[in-house]
Design a protein around this motif. Structure first.
Motif, PDB file in Angstrom:
ATOM      1  N   GLY A   1       2.564   1.516  -3.421  1.00  0.00           N
ATOM      2  CA  GLY A   1       1.548   1.902  -4.397  1.00  0.00           C
ATOM      3  C   GLY A   1       1.217   3.382  -4.291  1.00  0.00           C
ATOM      4  O   GLY A   1       1.069   4.078  -5.314  1.00  0.00           O
ATOM      5  N   TYR A   2       1.123   3.863  -3.051  1.00  0.00           N
ATOM      6  CA  TYR A   2       0.870   5.285  -2.836  1.00  0.00           C
ATOM      7  C   TYR A   2       1.990   6.134  -3.422  1.00  0.00           C
ATOM      8  O   TYR A   2       1.747   7.160  -4.073  1.00  0.00           O
ATOM      9  CB  TYR A   2       0.707   5.553  -1.345  1.00  0.00           C
TER      10      TYR A   2
ATOM     11  N   GLU B   1       0.827  -1.211   0.000  1.00  0.00           N
ATOM     12  CA  GLU B   1       0.000   0.000   0.000  1.00  0.00           C
ATOM     13  C   GLU B   1       0.858   1.256   0.000  1.00  0.00           C
ATOM     14  O   GLU B   1       0.565   2.230  -0.703  1.00  0.00           O
ATOM     15  CB  GLU B   1      -0.922  -0.019   1.213  1.00  0.00           C
TER      16      GLU B   1
ATOM     17  N   ALA C   1       3.477   9.296 -10.339  1.00  0.00           N
ATOM     18  CA  ALA C   1       2.753   9.352 -11.620  1.00  0.00           C
ATOM     19  C   ALA C   1       2.040  10.699 -11.761  1.00  0.00           C
ATOM     20  O   ALA C   1       2.039  11.291 -12.863  1.00  0.00           O
ATOM     21  CB  ALA C   1       1.768   8.206 -11.703  1.00  0.00           C
ATOM     22  N   ARG C   2       1.431  11.197 -10.683  1.00  0.00           N
ATOM     23  CA  ARG C   2       0.756  12.471 -10.780  1.00  0.00           C
ATOM     24  C   ARG C   2       1.746  13.591 -11.006  1.00  0.00           C
ATOM     25  O   ARG C   2       1.488  14.554 -11.729  1.00  0.00           O
ATOM     26  CB  ARG C   2      -0.034  12.731  -9.493  1.00  0.00           C
TER      27      ARG C   2
ATOM     28  N   MET D   1       4.097   5.321  -5.845  1.00  0.00           N
ATOM     29  CA  MET D   1       4.084   5.248  -7.296  1.00  0.00           C
ATOM     30  C   MET D   1       2.986   6.138  -7.886  1.00  0.00           C
ATOM     31  O   MET D   1       3.182   6.823  -8.906  1.00  0.00           O
ATOM     32  CB  MET D   1       3.900   3.798  -7.741  1.00  0.00           C
ATOM     33  N   ARG D   2       1.796   6.163  -7.244  1.00  0.00           N
ATOM     34  CA  ARG D   2       0.725   7.012  -7.735  1.00  0.00           C
ATOM     35  C   ARG D   2       1.098   8.479  -7.589  1.00  0.00           C
ATOM     36  O   ARG D   2       0.802   9.303  -8.477  1.00  0.00           O
ATOM     37  CB  ARG D   2      -0.562   6.722  -6.945  1.00  0.00           C
TER      38      ARG D   2
END
Length: 354
Positions: free
Chosen positions: A345-346, A342, A352-353, A348-349
């Motif tokens: 993933g946070y 988690e 990405a933004r 990486m997001r």
């Protein structure tokens, strides 16, 4: 004993290395009573099982000489040949008893300690020939103990012999009219009774003396605290040097760990007391811990992460759990996969933004 060192300072039990050194020098537990007991046991066996055969082997040549005494030539080489034959017969008859006594003497030492090959006892020492040292040994506490021990042994052996022989004193008068064979039989039986009784007493004396000699030997081998420390330094190395080496290794390990912080994917913090740097790349089975620390080390990891733009995620429970269960350069445990996934993933997001 070290120079100027009092024996009262030797309060520590000897180490295995100290006992080995004493053995190498020929300093071992030695009880002469054990050797005496072993030798007497061999004498008992010789009398019980070999006396008759040995007597026959000795009486044969002697009887032949006495029967043909008038016919023997004693001139020149004949006398030499006679003595050679007689000596050979006596030697052959006594060879086995002598061999048994030799084996018994060696066994008396072997049961006390393993074989010793040392030239230390053969080295000339002035104390062995010094009149002053000899006088001190003559009137030492050890000499007094040996004297008392000898008196006790003589008293016990004498009492046992009296108790064994006195009931048989009535046999002395009839023995005058007996032939040699009968006298030899009675003598052998009495000798066996006496030696068996003496052997039982010597067994007790030998056991007590061995325990006493071992106690004295162990007391003599005791070490002072300084000797224990010096031996530890020689065998294990100087503790100060070992501590310094351990400190250098830790510093090098910390430097390598800090150098790996910029390669991390995320740093999980608590927020200042704990910090765990994790690295994850595509193809890895599980995230890898590249650095971790508490307090000052945690602050340093956090500062390096900020300098190198490594994402920092504050998650106190996860930071404490990871710090307690994973070491540097190890993959995280399976029970933390979900929580770490988690976090990554946070991150990486977030990238990405951006």
């Amino acid at each position: 004993m070290a120079e100027g060192q009092d024996s009262s300072e030797k309060t520590e039990e000897p180490t295995h290395r100290k006992l080995e050194k004493a053995h190498e020098k020929g300093d071992v537990v030695k009880s002469q009573e054990i050797v005496v007991f072993s030798t007497m046991g061999a004498v008992t066996m010789i009398i019980a099982f070999g006396a008759s055969g040995t007597a026959r082997d000795l009486l044969g040549p002697m009887a032949g000489i006495l029967e043909h005494a008038g016919e023997l030539r004693i001139d020149g080489g004949a006398l030499v040949q006679l003595w050679a034959e007689l000596g050979g017969s006596i030697l052959a008859a006594l060879l086995l008893p002598f061999l048994m006594l030799l084996i018994a003497g060696v066994a008396g030492h072997m049961i006390q300690h393993r074989p010793v090959l040392s030239s230390e006892s053969l080295t000339p020492k002035f104390s062995k020939v010094s009149p002053v040292a000899g006088f001190k040994r003559l009137f030492s506490a050890e000499a007094l103990v040996n004297f008392v021990k000898g008196l006790i042994k003589m008293t016990l052996v004498g009492a046992v012999l009296f108790l064994v022989l006195w009931p048989q004193h009535r046999l002395l008068d009839p023995m005058i009219n007996m032939d040699v064979v009968q006298i030899l039989g009675i003598t052998q039986a009495l000798s066996l009774d006496m030696i068996t009784a003496v052997l039982a007493i010597l067994a007790l004396i030998a056991g007590a003396d061995f325990l006493w000699q071992r106690h004295r030997w162990m007391t003599r081998q005791r070490m002072s605290m300084q000797e224990v420390k010096e031996e530890y330094k020689q065998s294990e190395g100087d503790p100060a040097i070992k501590a310094k080496i351990r400190q250098i290794r830790m510093e090098r390990s910390r430097k390598r760990m800090m150098a790996a912080v910029p390669t991390a994917s995320v740093v999980v913090t608590n927020p200042t007391h704990y910090a765990v740097a994790l690295k994850y790349e595509v193809g890895m089975e599980a995230p890898l811990c590249v650095a971790k620390g508490t307090d000052a080390v945690a602050l340093r990891i956090r500062a390096l992460a900020e300098e190198n733009e490594v994402p920092i995620v504050e998650n106190p429970p996860l930071a404490r759990a990871l710090f307690a269960t994973v070491d540097v350069d190890e993959s995280i445990p399976e029970e933390h996969y979900r929580a770490v996934a988690e976090v990554i993933g946070y991150v990486m997001r977030l990238k990405a933004r951006q």
